[in-house]
Design a protein around this motif. Structure first.
Motif, mmCIF file in Angstrom:
data_model
loop_
_atom_site.group_PDB
_atom_site.id
_atom_site.type_symbol
_atom_site.label_atom_id
_atom_site.label_comp_id
_atom_site.label_asym_id
_atom_site.label_seq_id
_atom_site.Cartn_x
_atom_site.Cartn_y
_atom_site.Cartn_z
ATOM 1 N N GLN A 198 -13.725 -9.631 -3.893
ATOM 2 C CA GLN A 198 -14.320 -8.401 -3.365
ATOM 3 C C GLN A 198 -13.264 -7.296 -3.423
ATOM 4 O O GLN A 198 -12.111 -7.559 -3.776
ATOM 5 N N PRO A 199 -13.651 -6.047 -3.146
ATOM 6 C CA PRO A 199 -12.649 -4.967 -3.167
ATOM 7 C C PRO A 199 -11.440 -5.312 -2.304
ATOM 8 O O PRO A 199 -11.579 -5.872 -1.223
ATOM 9 N N TYR A 200 -10.259 -4.967 -2.809
ATOM 10 C CA TYR A 200 -9.049 -5.388 -2.094
ATOM 11 C C TYR A 200 -8.062 -4.241 -1.918
ATOM 12 O O TYR A 200 -8.060 -3.259 -2.669
ATOM 13 N N GLY A 280 -6.072 -2.347 -10.024
ATOM 14 C CA GLY A 280 -7.404 -2.798 -9.621
ATOM 15 C C GLY A 280 -7.695 -2.647 -8.145
ATOM 16 O O GLY A 280 -8.801 -2.962 -7.687
ATOM 17 N N ALA A 281 -6.723 -2.172 -7.373
ATOM 18 C CA ALA A 281 -6.865 -2.095 -5.914
ATOM 19 C C ALA A 281 -7.606 -0.832 -5.491
ATOM 20 O O ALA A 281 -7.567 0.200 -6.168
ATOM 21 N N ALA A 282 -8.251 -0.937 -4.353
ATOM 22 C CA ALA A 282 -8.902 0.232 -3.761
ATOM 23 C C ALA A 282 -7.878 1.166 -3.138
ATOM 24 O O ALA A 282 -8.086 2.379 -3.074
ATOM 25 N N LEU A 283 -6.752 0.576 -2.701
ATOM 26 C CA LEU A 283 -5.760 1.350 -1.958
ATOM 27 C C LEU A 283 -4.498 0.516 -1.816
ATOM 28 O O LEU A 283 -4.539 -0.715 -1.925
ATOM 29 N N TYR A 284 -3.388 1.196 -1.556
ATOM 30 C CA TYR A 284 -2.107 0.527 -1.329
ATOM 31 C C TYR A 284 -1.472 1.073 -0.059
ATOM 32 O O TYR A 284 -1.510 2.282 0.211
ATOM 33 N N VAL A 285 -0.848 0.162 0.724
ATOM 34 C CA VAL A 285 -0.067 0.565 1.897
ATOM 35 C C VAL A 285 1.280 -0.142 1.808
ATOM 36 O O VAL A 285 1.337 -1.366 1.625
ATOM 37 N N GLY A 286 2.361 0.611 1.949
ATOM 38 C CA GLY A 286 3.680 -0.012 1.883
ATOM 39 C C GLY A 286 4.741 0.845 2.524
ATOM 40 O O GLY A 286 4.514 2.010 2.878
ATOM 41 N N VAL A 287 5.897 0.258 2.659
ATOM 42 C CA VAL A 287 7.041 0.951 3.245
ATOM 43 C C VAL A 287 7.857 1.621 2.127
ATOM 44 O O VAL A 287 7.436 1.658 0.974
ATOM 45 N N THR A 302 -2.183 5.894 -2.309
ATOM 46 C CA THR A 302 -0.954 5.245 -1.854
ATOM 47 C C THR A 302 -0.550 5.789 -0.495
ATOM 48 O O THR A 302 -0.336 6.998 -0.349
ATOM 49 N N ILE A 303 -0.456 4.897 0.499
ATOM 50 C CA ILE A 303 -0.016 5.260 1.844
ATOM 51 C C ILE A 303 1.401 4.735 2.016
ATOM 52 O O ILE A 303 1.631 3.517 1.958
ATOM 53 N N ALA A 304 2.359 5.632 2.208
ATOM 54 C CA ALA A 304 3.773 5.250 2.302
ATOM 55 C C ALA A 304 4.287 5.527 3.712
ATOM 56 O O ALA A 304 4.140 6.641 4.220
ATOM 57 N N LEU A 305 4.889 4.494 4.336
ATOM 58 C CA LEU A 305 5.401 4.602 5.696
ATOM 59 C C LEU A 305 6.900 4.870 5.629
ATOM 60 O O LEU A 305 7.673 4.003 5.222
ATOM 61 N N PHE A 306 7.309 6.055 6.054
ATOM 62 C CA PHE A 306 8.698 6.486 5.914
ATOM 63 C C PHE A 306 9.355 6.661 7.273
ATOM 64 O O PHE A 306 8.744 7.172 8.217
#
Length: 386
Positions: A198-200, A280-287, A302-306
């Motif tokens: 499924q969407p990931y 292929g991802a719906a979204l990315y979250v990372g540091v 892309t969600i980046a935690l700074f």
């Protein structure tokens, strides 16, 4: 500044002797150099195991790998291979070793010079004086240098400015869209492909150093929300022991029903395969880590935690951005193109220290206080814009 706008090198060497993220951020420089010199042959020198970010790059004819701690024999072999084989070398890091490679390899050199953040105390002044002395010989052997500015100048801009001396109008470098080139993708293994039903969303929680980490409980809350929202979650990580352990620690906090919707890909993907997964991802979250830059380069939300790192210096570049600086130094949330950067609270943010204790194993209060709800809100906004 002497201009070399008529200079047409036949062979060019790019040198990036650091981490995989430092290799990736040289790709806009390589692309712009290719526009300037369409017939030149480009080679790239970097550390073993760090050059996968350039796999399939159409502008690079040859990759040259060296150890990060070469023996005398390795040095001699490399120097023999490089000696005066190039018309021009781009030294994209300020290290002495990178400049030595450039001196051996090319007739002309341009390079990045190290710097030290502005400060008023005696210790800071002593460090700046030392840096100036270290930079003196590098300036002397170079036809053009660009100084590091850790707070005001983006690293992509820093690298592109190495080309200034070859343009009649250097501002032309920043008048067209600028993009980071990710590695050509490789097929995922059937085991991983079959588990993606499924969407990931891809999550990469493990930075190189502890002070860039987000608390485990925050990851638990975010992953639980994503699964409830109908997504599978793919945990990404390098093969390093601490990253593998971090993913297991996160999994251990999840309810059994949530765990079933989480795929741990830690240590199972090459960088080109990671690129395929991200595309292929719906979204990315990372540091603040190299995979976050790769996600942005793959053109997904892309969600980046700074925390300590200034986004104005090393925020993931929003592909296609025109100009020198995409970001503000300090903002709880800022979105440019496909990238959203979130920062925790505090007047000290970003400090550019190694966390609150200024050491690699430190915590960072700004990341501790960056609440999951702020990340969830950013995800919802990104998904609504798709």
């Amino acid at each position: 500044m002497t201009r070399f706008s008529s200079f047409k090198p036949k062979k060019v060497l790019f040198i990036a002797t650091r981490q995989i993220g430092d290799v990736l951020v040289t790709t806009p420089l390589i692309s712009k150099a290719r526009e300037l010199w369409p017939d030149a042959e480009f080679h790239f020198l970097g550390y073993k195991g760090k050059l996968d970010m350039l796999k399939g790059n159409p502008d690079i004819a040859q990759l040259i790998e060296t150890s990060d701690r070469p023996s005398l024999g390795e040095y001699l072999s490399l120097f023999n291979r490089l000696f005066q084989r190039y018309d021009l070398a781009f030294v994209t890091q300020p290290s002495d070793r990178a400049y030595l490679y450039g001196l051996v390899a090319a007739f002309r050199r341009v390079g990045v010079l190290g710097g030290h953040p502005q400060g008023k105390d005696t210790q800071d002044q002593a460090k700046r004086d030392k840096t100036q002395k270290q930079n003196a010989w590098k300036k002397w052997i170079s036809i053009h240098t660009v100084g590091v500015d850790y707070f005001s100048q983006h690293v992509i801009t820093e690298k592109l400015r190495l080309l200034e001396v070859f343009f009649k109008n250097p501002e032309a470098l920043f008048s067209k869209p600028i993009s980071v080139t990710p590695p050509v993708g490789e097929a995922l293994t059937p085991v991983i492909t079959n588990e993606l039903t499924q969407p990931y969303v891809v999550i990469h929680p493990g930075p190189l150093t502890a002070y860039k980490r987000w608390p485990l409980a925050h990851w638990q809350q975010l992953i639980t929300w994503l699964v409830q929202r109908g997504f599978q979650v793919v945990l990404s990580a390098s093969p390093a022991k601490q990253d593998l352990a971090l993913n297991q620690d996160i999994l251990s906090l999840l309810d059994e029903s949530v765990q079933k919707q989480v795929l741990d890909s830690a240590g199972r993907l090459s960088l080109p395969q990671a690129g395929s997964l991200l595309r292929g991802a719906a979204l990315y979250v990372g540091v603040d880590t190299s995979i976050t830059h790769l996600a942005a380069a793959c053109n997904i939300p892309t969600i980046a935690l700074f925390g300590a790192t200034p986004p104005t210096n090393f925020g993931p570049w929003p592909n296609g951005f025109i100009g020198k600086q995409p970001y503000q130094l300090r903002a709880r949330s800022q979105t440019v193109g496909n990238v959203t950067i979130l920062q925790g609270p505090g007047a000290c943010v970003p400090c550019r220290q190694a966390g609150c204790l200024d050491r690699a194993d430190s915590h960072s209060e700004c990341l501790d206080l960056l609440e999951p709800n702020q990340v969830i809100q950013a995800i919802e906004q990104a998904l609504n814009q798709q």
